[in-house]
Design an enzyme around this catalytic site. Structure first.
Site, short mmCIF file in Angstrom:
data_model
loop_
_atom_site.label_atom_id
_atom_site.label_comp_id
_atom_site.label_asym_id
_atom_site.label_seq_id
_atom_site.Cartn_x
_atom_site.Cartn_y
_atom_site.Cartn_z
N TYR A 50 0.83 -1.21 0.00
CA TYR A 50 0.00 0.00 0.00
C TYR A 50 0.87 1.26 0.00
CZ TYR A 50 1.23 -0.71 4.83
OH TYR A 50 1.94 -0.92 5.97
N SER A 98 7.42 0.01 9.19
CA SER A 98 7.04 -0.93 8.16
C SER A 98 5.74 -1.59 8.55
CB SER A 98 8.11 -2.01 8.01
OG SER A 98 8.06 -2.85 9.15
N LYS A 99 5.10 -2.19 7.55
CA LYS A 99 3.83 -2.84 7.83
C LYS A 99 4.04 -4.00 8.81
CE LYS A 99 -0.19 -4.86 5.73
NZ LYS A 99 -0.79 -5.47 4.56
N ARG A 100 5.13 -4.71 8.62
CA ARG A 100 5.34 -5.89 9.44
C ARG A 100 5.39 -5.54 10.92
NH1 ARG A 100 10.28 -8.36 8.40
NH2 ARG A 100 10.05 -7.52 6.31
N GLY A 118 2.00 -2.50 11.38
CA GLY A 118 0.63 -2.75 10.94
C GLY A 118 0.08 -1.61 10.10
#
Ligand code: GLU
Length: 492
Positions: A15, A246-248, A251
């Site tokens: 995204y 980061s997304k990891r 979230g």
């Protein structure tokens, strides 16, 4: 004077996150400031990791932010012929060469170099192969990558970074890097430069994480005989523990769509983003679009990392408090006429919209927004905390229910009596409703606050809010009477 041309070239592998949006915003601001053009280029050559979903997510994110572009979206994968042609040209001009070293050989050499504490870069084995040797190997189908031949020069290569100043590196620190994989696909390093040359990009504004590429790319510009753009490398965005966001690890909180879905105002969010890595040189923090374009400059981008001050687990302040504070500022002070269409969308999404709000009740709708927004943080608060203004079906929050209603059992009787008084009023005004509420408190022998807080609980479901009598007049005589009469139902 030549016009500035900038680009935002996301790789569509996820995204649009805060860092990407900030990059896009800085490019956009510089374009607006200099009257230039912004190119949107989707760098989708990594077919395994690029997704349609990511492309549309990025585009929707930019649209939501109001970051518009003048050209594109171009897709890098549509220009693979250009990339191959460039590699071919470099080969023909002796600026690149085929390398037949296998992965295992390279790994062994690397380990040996490490053990001997020597430079681990490519040692140039295939650099000196004769034309006939190369031809024979290619004919035999030996897998080969194409490597760029870093010129053997003394001294340094460098550029003047608009943010960081002079950046230099010795030629011998750069080893012959791969530009085309053995399966024939050109590497990002090359594609990115070929596309920037074709798109006549004048300024490359991107994250410091790309700086290792920049030196190699300077060599590619030179080899392809193209003018080098101006580079400006922006600081990384880290969390409070200095980890890259980061997304990891963080979230959805780092995704732009999260802010859209949680009722942030697009411009307020841009205003927050711009301060993540740039400052105007004075203590201003709130900027209109025009003011920001006027104030923005590349040389005021910070050199050191910016901190996304995100605190886990706090449901109300679920993101950087500054993002909330800036959002509140706009939500509470912007022209109601501009806010109203955004509130309308939120109400539509929650099934709370009535067409009258656009016609006969338009003024009421505007006044209501103005009245209730003073405690709101995000747009969606209009449908949650503000629900009782737009619907008869709303929840009574537990805290006011216990504290302001159930603790005073007399209210079960007093509020319906007050409803009768209110029903008889011919002038349902702030003054009259207040007079009757105070009279009621006096009659039954409690402080006015008991009646007023009880009434707020029953009429709005909230613990706090704007002046109660303004609230009553806004919600309207009939609704207030009906709600007050239902008080007994709230008692066990
Ligand atoms: N596609 C690269 C990325 O998303 C852009 C690199 C650049 O700006 O040159 O990180």
């Amino acid at each position: 004077m030549q016009h500035t041309r900038l680009r935002f070239p996301p790789s569509p592998t996820g995204y649009l996150h805060i860092g990407g949006a900030r990059t896009a915003l800085y490019n956009w601001l510089f374009v607006k400031k200099t009257g230039g053009r912004l190119v949107l280029r989707i760098e989708d050559t990594d077919a395994d990791r690029s997704t349609e979903e990511s492309i549309s997510g990025i585009i929707e994110g930019l649209e939501w932010l109001g970051i518009d572009w003048d050209e594109g979206p171009y897709f890098q994968s549509d220009f693979s012929a250009d990339h191959r042609r460039a590699a071919e040209k470099l080969l023909q001009e002796g600026k690149a060469y085929h390398c037949f070293c296998t992965r295992e050989e390279l790994e062994q050499k690397r380990e040996a170099a490490l053990a001997a504490k020597q430079n681990v870069g490519y040692d140039g084995t295939c650099r000196e192969l004769g034309e006939a040797q190369v031809e024979a190997k290619l004919q035999a189908g030996t897998p080969a990558v194409i490597r760029f031949k870093v010129p053997e020069r003394q001294g340094k290569i460098g550029y003047d970074d608009k943010v960081l100043g002079r950046i230099e590196s010795s030629y011998n620190e750069i080893d012959d890097f791969v530009i085309v994989r053995s399966n024939g696909s050109p590497l990002y390093l090359l594609c990115n430069v070929v596309d920037d040359i074709r798109d006549r990009i004048s300024h490359v504004v991107r994250g410091q994480d790309h700086m290792t590429n920049t030196m190699k790319q300077l060599l590619l510009y030179e080899a392809l005989e193209a003018p080098v753009p101006v580079f400006a490398h922006m600081p990384l965005t880290l969390d409070t523990k200095k980890a890259k966001i980061s997304k990891r690890s963080h979230g959805e909180i780092v995704a732009v769509e999260f802010y859209r879905d949680h009722g942030f105002l697009p411009w307020a969010f841009n205003n927050f983003l711009v301060l993540l890595g740039w400052s105007p040189g004075d203590d201003r923090e709130i900027f209109s679009k025009e003011e920001l374009i006027e104030a923005f400059s590349l040389d005021r981008i910070n050199k050191s990392a910016s901190i996304f001050n995100y605190r886990k687990g706090d449901p109300k302040f679920f993101t950087d408090p500054k993002a909330i504070a800036i959002n509140e500022h706009y939500l509470r002070t912007m022209a109601v006429e501009e806010l109203a269409p955004l509130v309308k969308e939120v109400l539509i999404d929650d099934g709370l919209w009535h067409n009258d709000y656009d016609t006969g009740l338009r003024q009421w709708f505007f006044d209501t927004i103005d009245l209730i927004r003073s405690r709101f943080h995000v747009l969606t608060d209009f449908a949650s905390m503000g629900r009782a203004y737009f619907s008869d079906e709303f929840e009574i929050e537990e805290k006011p229910l216990n504290k302001n209603l159930l603790k005073h059992p007399g209210l079960k009787q007093w509020l319906p009596e007050l409803a009768d008084d209110y029903e008889r009023l011919s002038d349902f005004s702030v003054e009259e409703t207040e007079r009757l509420a105070r009279a009621c408190a006096e009659r039954v022998g409690v402080k006015p606050g008991v009646v007023i807080n009880g009434m707020r609980t029953v009429v709005t479901g909230q613990l706090a809010g704007p002046s109660m009598f303004d609230v009553l007049v806004t919600i309207g005589q009939q609704n207030v009477v009906t709600r007050l009469r239902k008080t007994p139902q709230l008692f066990p």
